[in-house]
Design a protein around this motif. Structure first.
Motif, PDB file in Angstrom:
ATOM      1  N   PRO B 146       0.816  -1.225   0.000  1.00 51.36           N
ATOM      2  CA  PRO B 146       0.000   0.000   0.000  1.00 51.36           C
ATOM      3  C   PRO B 146       0.847   1.272   0.000  1.00 51.36           C
ATOM      4  O   PRO B 146       0.470   2.263  -0.633  1.00 51.36           O
ATOM      5  N   ALA B 147       2.000   1.234   0.686  1.00 50.70           N
ATOM      6  CA  ALA B 147       2.871   2.424   0.705  1.00 50.70           C
ATOM      7  C   ALA B 147       3.299   2.773  -0.718  1.00 50.70           C
ATOM      8  O   ALA B 147       3.264   3.936  -1.125  1.00 50.70           O
ATOM      9  N   PHE B 148       3.661   1.742  -1.463  1.00 53.35           N
ATOM     10  CA  PHE B 148       4.120   1.953  -2.836  1.00 53.35           C
ATOM     11  C   PHE B 148       2.993   2.536  -3.707  1.00 53.35           C
ATOM     12  O   PHE B 148       3.190   3.508  -4.433  1.00 53.35           O
ATOM     13  N   ILE B 149       1.808   1.928  -3.603  1.00 55.98           N
ATOM     14  CA  ILE B 149       0.678   2.394  -4.420  1.00 55.98           C
ATOM     15  C   ILE B 149       0.285   3.830  -4.043  1.00 55.98           C
ATOM     16  O   ILE B 149       0.023   4.668  -4.902  1.00 55.98           O
ATOM     17  N   LEU B 150       0.267   4.104  -2.731  1.00 55.62           N
ATOM     18  CA  LEU B 150      -0.057   5.468  -2.285  1.00 55.62           C
ATOM     19  C   LEU B 150       0.992   6.472  -2.774  1.00 55.62           C
ATOM     20  O   LEU B 150       0.654   7.592  -3.160  1.00 55.62           O
ATOM     21  N   ALA B 151       2.257   6.042  -2.764  1.00 59.13           N
ATOM     22  CA  ALA B 151       3.321   6.937  -3.218  1.00 59.13           C
ATOM     23  C   ALA B 151       3.158   7.238  -4.714  1.00 59.13           C
ATOM     24  O   ALA B 151       3.347   8.378  -5.148  1.00 59.13           O
ATOM     25  N   ILE B 152       2.797   6.226  -5.486  1.00 51.90           N
ATOM     26  CA  ILE B 152       2.557   6.439  -6.922  1.00 51.90           C
ATOM     27  C   ILE B 152       1.367   7.400  -7.091  1.00 51.90           C
ATOM     28  O   ILE B 152       1.405   8.325  -7.903  1.00 51.90           O
ATOM     29  N   GLY B 153       0.301   7.186  -6.285  1.00 55.86           N
ATOM     30  CA  GLY B 153      -0.869   8.067  -6.334  1.00 55.86           C
ATOM     31  C   GLY B 153      -0.492   9.505  -5.991  1.00 55.86           C
ATOM     32  O   GLY B 153      -0.888  10.442  -6.673  1.00 55.86           O
ATOM     33  N   HIS B 154       0.310   9.657  -4.937  1.00 63.49           N
ATOM     34  CA  HIS B 154       0.805  10.971  -4.491  1.00 63.49           C
ATOM     35  C   HIS B 154       1.531  11.672  -5.640  1.00 63.49           C
ATOM     36  O   HIS B 154       1.293  12.838  -5.935  1.00 63.49           O
ATOM     37  N   TRP B 155       2.362  10.936  -6.325  1.00 60.24           N
ATOM     38  CA  TRP B 155       3.154  11.475  -7.435  1.00 60.24           C
ATOM     39  C   TRP B 155       2.235  11.916  -8.587  1.00 60.24           C
ATOM     40  O   TRP B 155       2.370  13.025  -9.125  1.00 60.24           O
ATOM     41  N   LEU B 156       1.281  11.042  -8.920  1.00 62.23           N
ATOM     42  CA  LEU B 156       0.356  11.349 -10.013  1.00 62.23           C
ATOM     43  C   LEU B 156      -0.462  12.601  -9.706  1.00 62.23           C
ATOM     44  O   LEU B 156      -0.656  13.462 -10.559  1.00 62.23           O
ATOM     45  N   LEU B 157      -0.960  12.681  -8.486  1.00 57.87           N
ATOM     46  CA  LEU B 157      -1.840  13.787  -8.108  1.00 57.87           C
ATOM     47  C   LEU B 157      -1.095  15.119  -8.017  1.00 57.87           C
ATOM     48  O   LEU B 157      -1.678  16.173  -8.236  1.00 57.87           O
ATOM     49  N   ILE B 158       0.184  15.067  -7.685  1.00 57.43           N
ATOM     50  CA  ILE B 158       0.975  16.299  -7.591  1.00 57.43           C
ATOM     51  C   ILE B 158       1.222  16.889  -8.979  1.00 57.43           C
ATOM     52  O   ILE B 158       1.073  18.075  -9.206  1.00 57.43           O
ATOM     53  N   GLY B 159       1.603  16.032  -9.919  1.00 60.42           N
ATOM     54  CA  GLY B 159       2.044  16.580 -11.196  1.00 60.42           C
ATOM     55  C   GLY B 159       1.236  16.167 -12.409  1.00 60.42           C
ATOM     56  O   GLY B 159       1.412  16.712 -13.478  1.00 60.42           O
ATOM     57  N   TRP B 160       0.359  15.174 -12.265  1.00 59.31           N
ATOM     58  CA  TRP B 160      -0.419  14.668 -13.393  1.00 59.31           C
ATOM     59  C   TRP B 160       0.451  14.238 -14.558  1.00 59.31           C
ATOM     60  O   TRP B 160       0.064  14.379 -15.703  1.00 59.31           O
TER      61      TRP B 160
END
Lengths: 108, 199
Positions: B146-160
């Motif tokens: 989950p940490a990995f998936i959330l980190a990917i989500g965090h990255w996507l949401l910051i910069g699209w």
């Protein structure tokens, strides 16, 4: 392990769904239609615009055909703003990936 | 600490040392170091997650065994880069009130949650914790998923910016797929019967 492996795609979907609610435009994709660079104003002139916004300037750079500014607002919010290099008009402002301002009629 | 482990940690710490040096010398702003610290954290998570499925697929060999033996170090390093990411965030934001205020933004809470999920496996990374937790240790270590998936989500949401995020997902999807195929091949009968729930 089975529970974790089964639940993580659900979590991934949830994260992405939450994201879908926000405007999905990459910061790097903003297009200002600024024309030839010879006609652009000096980027340092943006300092005045930033001062007028009462922002604390952190960084200015050219991004695509836009001027991009990283700053903190008076309330301490972190913002990323795009300005037109010729008119120096504020076109669009993002806050942590969310669009919080868009100039009237600007579609870039 | 054996000297090979010291060399490994020197290697793992080297990019961080460069980043801290760039910040202290004034060459880079804290906000400019979000990306490199976050990217290193993600890549180290990937490096820690790859050897397991690779061994399940291709069987054990010297290289993969060596890789597996440093997996815990890679995971702890991933956490430390996430911590450095957080330190630069605090240095950039300066005000606790401003940090709290933006916590409701999806791009931000996904990052906090990813950090929290990574904190647990990092905190129990010692030999002693491993011994005392027994089988629960492995279960708790899986919080890295989950940490990995959330980190990917965090990255996507910051910069699209979809492409780099997908590029980072690709190797893990590839090895998970390979493992799935390998398990089905080696165990076809069992696999066929497994989905049947008790009637």
């Amino acid at each position: 392990m089975r529970t974790t492996l089964k639940s993580w795609p659900l979590l991934a979907a949830a994260v992405l769904c939450v994201g879908m609610g926000s405007p999905a435009s990459a910061d790097g994709d903003v297009k200002c239609n600024a024309g030839p660079q010879e006609k652009w104003q000096k980027i340092s002139k943006l300092k005045k615009q930033v001062w007028l916004e009462e922002w604390k300037l952190l960084k200015m750079q050219v991004q695509g055909d836009c001027y991009e500014v990283y700053a903190h607002t008076k309330q301490g919010q972190s913002v990323e703003a795009f300005f037109h290099p010729v008119t120096l008009e504020k076109l669009v402002v993002f806050r942590r990936g969310q669009e919080i301002f868009r100039a009237k009629g600007f579609k870039g | 600490m054996h000297w090979p482990r010291a060399v490994l940690w020197l290697l793992l710490a080297f990019p961080a040392m460069l980043m801290v040096e760039r910040y202290l010398s004034g060459e880079a702003l804290a906000l400019e170091l979000y990306h490199p610290t976050g990217e290193w954290s993600l890549r180290l998570m990937i490096a820690a997650l790859l050897p397991g499925p690779l061994i399940d697929t291709f069987g054990s060999n010297r290289l993969l065994r060596g890789w597996l033996s440093i997996r815990r170090n890679l995971g702890v390093a991933a956490f430390l880069y996430a911590l450095l990411h957080l330190v630069f965030y605090v240095l950039d934001m300066r005000l606790i009130s401003a940090m709290v205020e933006e916590m409701a933004i999806p791009a931000i809470w996904t990052g906090w949650l990813a950090f929290a999920a990574l904190l647990v496996p990092a905190a129990i990374s010692t030999d002693r914790a491993m011994r005392s937790l027994g089988s629960r240790w492995k279960r708790l270590q899986r919080l890295v998923y989950p940490a990995f998936i959330l980190a990917i989500g965090h990255w996507l949401l910051i910069g699209w910016d979809w492409l780099p995020a997908l590029v980072h997902l690709a190797p893990l999807f590839a090895v998970w797929l390979l493992r799935l195929i390998a398990v089905r091949r080696s165990n076809p009968v069992k696999e066929q019967t497994r989905p049947c729930a008790p009637h």
